[in-house]
Scaffold this active site. Structure first.
Site, short mmCIF file in Angstrom:
data_model
loop_
_atom_site.label_atom_id
_atom_site.label_comp_id
_atom_site.label_asym_id
_atom_site.label_seq_id
_atom_site.Cartn_x
_atom_site.Cartn_y
_atom_site.Cartn_z
N CYS A 38 0.74 -1.35 0.01
CA CYS A 38 0.05 0.19 0.07
C CYS A 38 0.82 1.20 0.09
O CYS A 38 0.55 2.00 -0.81
CB CYS A 38 -0.85 -0.06 1.29
SG CYS A 38 -1.91 1.37 1.10
N CYS B 259 -6.06 -4.19 6.93
CA CYS B 259 -7.51 -3.35 7.11
C CYS B 259 -8.56 -3.96 6.19
O CYS B 259 -9.72 -3.80 6.33
CB CYS B 259 -7.08 -1.92 6.69
SG CYS B 259 -6.70 -1.72 4.93
#
Lengths: 409, 379
Positions: free
Chosen positions: B111, B204
């Site tokens: 990410c 997440c």
């Protein structure tokens, strides 16, 4: 600051603020039987009469609500429920493809929760509902239709809908038509009785009144099942203690907006025309969306090819210019506008759009500020748009390797 | 400078944004919406409890709201950027594909590499910003060197080591000189409601923390055998090799214990034959590690004596690292247990002012000391 987002909300008129403050000093629940209660009730009824007079309705047709969303929900769901209860075969809802989410989502909720069949009325390339589409739908399904809902004027692109024509058609088939006139009142002539609509949504904060108060004009013969149950206020259609200061200020604003409508249309319309012309001068490839002539005088709506609307908004915001991309979800994530998509725009054009709306406080200086800031913002947004390539397939290779190695230290 | 603060809704990024303002920068806050279908409008979306207890992650409507409130308190403009499509393609699909290939990815690192310091940074630069500021715990000085945080327990230099010099040149990490406790205290002092918001620990996009089920839903059942590394004996079966990670001990469901009664560990995962190979702990010891896609944060060495770390919050060991032909080779000065292909190997130069990141690579293979036998990792 240049405030070019009057369609989102417009400043309260000084006389409305004054009326609000004066009434807020008074005590009294309009449902109470004692003297202060009667006084509060009197304020409400006077306000009701003023609004009815300004909008071509009878006082008993004014149902006070918390605003546009509630009025739309009440009209769409309430009329659907009442009509279906009276005639179980009436399970169809007909609505414009470019309606506000308050109508759109109410209709979709009815489809999901109540098994309603939905006919979405298509629009042409300027966003105007095709009257022949309603005619066809009614010719085929009139005895199944519970309610038709078509807005008076579009909140995004400003196109004015042929409501009297649509309402007359609906009346011909004995079907009630609801119209969301939130954006229209004060900008163009709106008359409930002569429109032929059975229900009409109006709200305070789009015309100089307070946020949180509005009304549904509901014809005496239009059946409507309540959404809110309780004390039985507002003909038993909308329970809840009435917001007396809000209603008083709302009435002051409606009266002023309707009285000043022609002057508003002339002055703000001229300023809007200037804005449009100058935006096209500085961004020649900007696409002007909506009906070029038959639109709200305060509305200008463009697509800026190669830009993302939310990037433009950020850049203009940073220079003190407030405008809007149109619709947004609760998380604030911009979705391509369903209005633009319904008008036949592709997703790129829908995502590249920006709305500038003028109102009673707008000035030429605000237009100047926009015209000064826009070309730079468009240029930057185009650059940003160009770097947002679609995500690649398998990406782990990274942006590393020898080619990007830094010089030795 | 005009800087863009990536605000997750957590305490770190909020304080980082506030510090950037204090440092005199013109700061704009952005929350990244990374979930494809945020549960907008759900009954629990704006519940009265201060911090949700069920849903975790960093892109729920509650997190967006927390970030927005922090921006209000700090006094900066705030927007939500929708990066769900990029995140899905570059992080989630990559995560699944890596597991399918028998490797163990680090999605936070991906990410950072693909979203925060690529898609977001590129867009920010194009829009006229000079840098992206985040709440990562790492130090980045004027020399452009990435160093460990003073808070070694919270240090995130490992998941930032994939960033190039160019990316680092447009990054700011204002928290590197503070401990997490100091950051929380400062958040409270600044009146930021997220001061006591719990840390996020999990991946997440896997809200319930059940990675095995998440992978099974996407990769389906792919049964295979669990095989003893020494004897070749089949010790059991599994429903998908992707559910196993090198060094894993739990959940092997072997039909019988090892003859010596000692626990067995996953030594390698071979997706092609769907084979999971297990063996004793010492068979996990590796001394040579190879890595692909190297990034040299500090310029390109040929051979360097340094320390290497091979998983987030893992131990460091001294090593000799060589870069040749776009491939990194690390000779560890003492064996290390449980090195999983797909993780990053990060090289640090020890420094009293914070260990300096020299570079990183993605582990492709790890070999035991002898250089013989079964190589640990994907075959």
């Amino acid at each position: 600051m240049a405030y070019l987002d009057h369609a989102a909300t417009t400043p309260m008129l000084p006389e409305a603020i004054e009326a609000y403050a004066a009434t807020a000093h008074e005590v009294g629940n309009a449902s109470s039987l004692h003297a202060p209660g009667r006084q509060a009730r009197r304020r409400v009824e006077e306000a009701r009469e003023r609004i009815a007079a300004a909008l071509g309705a009878r006082p008993s047709e004014v149902i006070f609500t918390s605003g546009g969303t509630e009025s739309d929900n009440l009209a769409v769901k309430g009329i659907f429920w009442a009509r279906r209860a009276a005639e179980p075969r009436r399970t169809r809802v007909v609505a414009g493809a470019v309606e506000h989410h308050a109508v759109l989502d109410s209709v979709e909720w009815l489809a999901r929760q109540e098994g309603a069949q939905v006919d979405w009325l298509p629009v042409d390339e300027v966003g105007r509902i095709r009257v022949d589409a309603l005619r066809e739908t009614l010719a085929e399904h009139a005895d199944e239709v519970a309610v038709v809902s078509t807005m008076w004027a579009n909140n995004e692109v400003g196109t004015v809908q042929p409501v009297p024509e649509l309402a007359a058609l609906a009346a011909e088939y004995g079907v009630p038509l609801h119209t969301d006139a939130v954006q229209a009142v004060g900008q163009i002539p709106v008359d409930f009785a002569s429109s032929g609509a059975a229900a009409l949504t109006v709200t305070g904060h789009k015309l100089g009144g307070p946020i949180g108060v509005g009304a549904l004009l509901l014809a005496r013969d239009a059946p409507c099942t309540p959404v809110l149950h309780g004390g039985g206020q507002e003909r038993d259609v909308r329970s809840g203690t009435l917001d007396v200061p809000g209603i008083v200020a709302f009435a002051v604003a409606v009266e002023a907006a309707v009285k000043g409508q022609q002057e508003f249309a002339a002055r703000v319309g001229a300023l809007r025309d200037e804005l449009v012309q100058r935006v096209r001068e500085v961004v020649p490839d900007a696409v002007y969306n909506g009906d070029p002539a038959d639109r709200l005088p305060g509305n200008a709506h463009f697509s800026f090819p190669g830009c993302e609307g939310d990037a433009l908004l950020l850049l203009l915001d940073a220079q003190g210019i407030a405008c809007s991309t149109g619709s947004a979800c609760s998380a604030g994530v911009a979705q391509p506008s369903h209005v633009l998509l319904a008008m036949g725009a592709d997703e790129g054009r829908a995502r590249s759009s920006l709305r500038f709306t003028l109102g009673h406080t707008s000035t030429a200086e605000e237009v100047d500020a926009l015209v000064a800031a826009l070309p730079g913002a468009v240029e930057r947004a185009r650059r940003a748009g160009a770097v947002r390539k679609p995500a690649a397939g398998r990406p782990t290779a990274g942006r590393s390797a020898a080619g990007e190695a830094a010089p030795p230290h | 400078m005009r800087v863009l603060a990536a605000m997750s809704g957590g305490v770190d990024s909020a304080v980082a944004a506030a510090r950037a303002v204090d440092a005199g920068h013109d700061v704009t806050g952005v929350h990244l919406a990374l979930a494809r279908n945020p549960q907008s409008g759900s009954a629990s979306a704006f519940a009265t409890r201060p911090h949700r207890s069920v849903a975790r992650g960093c892109c729920t409507p509650e997190d967006a709201r927390d970030a927005r409130r922090a921006a209000d308190v700090i006094g900066i403009p705030f927007y939500v950027w929708d990066l769900a499509a990029q995140f899905h393609a570059d992080v989630i699909e990559d995560f699944v594909a890596e597991y399918a290939a028998g490797r163990t990815p680090n999605p936070c690192l991906r990410c950072n590499e693909k979203i925060k310091f690529a898609a977001v940074l590129d867009r920010a630069l194009a829009l006229g910003f000079d840098a992206v500021v985040t709440g990562h715990h790492a130090r980045l000085g004027p020399d452009g060197r990435l160093r460990r945080s003073v808070d070694l327990a919270k240090d995130q230099s490992y998941v930032l080591a994939v960033l190039t010099r160019e990316q680092l040149a447009h990054s700011m990490f204002p928290l590197g000189d503070s401990t997490k406790a100091q950051v929380r205290a400062e958040a409270a002092r600044r009146g930021l409601a997220v001061a006591d918001k719990p840390d996020s620990h999990d991946i997440c996009f896997i809200a319930d923390g059940d990675t095995r089920r998440f992978l099974a839903e996407r990769l389906g059942e792919a049964p295979g055998e669990v095989v003893d590394a020494q004897t070749g004996e089949v010790l059991g079966t599994h429903q998908g090799a992707y559910a196993y990670t090198v060094g894993q001990r739990r959940g092997l469901r072997l039909t019988r214990p090892a003859p010596d009664g000692r626990p067995r560990y996953v030594l390698s995962v071979t997706p092609v034959t769907r084979t999971v190979t297990v063996g004793p702990a010492e068979a996990l010891d590796v001394s040579t590690v190879y890595g692909d896609h190297p990034v040299w944060t500090c310029g390109e060495p040929t051979t360097v004596e340094c320390e290497v770390q091979m998983r987030a919050h893992g131990e460091t060991v001294p090593a000799t690292v060589t870069l040749a032909g776009g491939r990194l080779t690390a000779h560890l000065h003492r064996p290390v247990r449980g090195v999983a292909p797909g993780q990053a190997i990060v090289a640090y130069r020890p420094d009293p002012a914070g260990d300096v990141v020299i570079g990183s690579a993605t582990i492709s293979q790890a070999l035991p000391e002898t250089g013989r036998g079964v190589p640990v990792g994907a075959a």
